[in-house]
Design an enzyme around this catalytic site. Structure first.
Site, short mmCIF file in Angstrom:
data_model
loop_
_atom_site.label_atom_id
_atom_site.label_comp_id
_atom_site.label_asym_id
_atom_site.label_seq_id
_atom_site.Cartn_x
_atom_site.Cartn_y
_atom_site.Cartn_z
CB CYS A 239 -0.93 0.00 1.21
SG CYS A 239 -1.99 1.48 1.31
CB CYS B 154 -5.11 2.54 -5.13
SG CYS B 154 -4.22 0.98 -4.94
#
Length: 301
Positions: free
Chosen positions: A76, A224
């Site tokens: 992430c 993202c």
């Protein structure tokens, strides 16, 4: 051992992140706690970044990453920037090395407050992404959604940036597609045995892209980081752009950008962008019960 730990509600381009301090403890944030936290509008999140004591020599911490459905995430990028900002504020340091299940990440906070994360090398081999079928060229795989003779989306670029990604190239505004409907179908398509992050990408110039992402295990997300990296790499790989681009994240609020470079000398992907602290509190990593620390918020104002 205290039942609760400190956490911070943060965001990277609007990507909702909970940074949880699990250092000095043998336990982990449970999937049940993640689901409970995500069910509360105040602690709803895209990823939990749980900071654990280092497991490998030369690293500063091991980062355990959970999606909002309680499943594990391998990477992430936006969350990693949040961890860097939190630890930089705590320690005064600017450079950090983290271990994740996807590998080692190096990151640095710059003087202007932006943070660069070395996301490592992308993976293109079909069986390592992984895909369910063999493709010698994963820059364009056979997959479409919609009518056979007029598909809405088709021929994505597939790769792994620590987690599986499919990049669908579109000519229209990425916000004009019903990603809330297509996203779950594509995330769980049989082509992706470990599910996949689904990104719509529009090339807007030789040095810029606009993206929107349905995130595996989290759903529609404001941003993202690993998807932005995957879009940038896939654009360069298919000749749509050069190796350094600006990603305009269409769904970020307010609209924001990431700078992505697929470095030629070593093949590493460097992502640079902001992170933002919102508020802090304490939570029970077993149940997800939490409380807010209003004192720090008052000091910050």
């Amino acid at each position: 051992m205290s039942a609760t730990v400190e956490f911070a509600r943060m965001n990277g381009l609007g990507n909702k992140i909970l940074v949880v301090d699990m250092r000095g403890r043998p336990d982990k944030v449970t999937p049940a706690a993640a689901v409970a936290l995500n069910a509360d509008p105040q602690t709803e999140f895209d990823q939990i970044m749980a900071i654990h004591d280092p497991k490998a020599d030369g690293t500063d911490a091991f980062i355990d990453i959970l999606n909002s459905d309680g499943s594990k995430a391998q990477a992430c990028g936006n969350g990693t920037r949040c961890v860097v900002q939190a630890l930089a504020a705590e320690t005064g340091r600017k450079a950090f090395t983290f271990q994740t299940v996807a590998g080692i990440l190096n990151a640095v906070e710059h003087e202007d407050g932006t943070i660069s994360v070395d996301m490592g090398r992308p993976v293109f081999d079909w069986d390592k992404i992984p895909l369910a079928e063999e493709f010698h060229d994963t820059s364009r795989i056979e997959l479409q959604i919609g009518p056979i003779d007029n598909p809405v989306l088709h021929s994505p670029s597939a790769m792994s940036m620590g987690n599986p990604h499919a990049i669908f190239w579109v000519d229209k505004d990425v916000m004009s597609y019903d990603l809330a409907r297509f996203g779950p179908l594509l995330e769980n398509h049989p082509m992706f045995p470990e599910r996949a992050n689904i990104t719509l990408a529009q090339v807007t110039s030789p040095t810029s892209l606009t993206t929107r992402t349905w995130e595996r295990g989290a759903g529609l997300t404001l941003a993202c980081g690993s998807a932005a990296c995957s879009a940038a790499v896939s654009a360069a790989r298919t000749g749509r752009t050069g190796r350094k681009v600006t990603i305009n994240v269409a769904s970020a609020k307010p609209p924001a950008t990431l700078s992505i470079e697929w470095r030629e000398r070593d093949g590493h992907v460097i992502m640079t962008g902001p992170a933002e602290w919102e508020w802090s509190g304490r939570l029970d990593p077993s149940t997800g019960l939490w409380s807010r620390d209003d004192s720090r918020e008052a000091e910050a104002q």
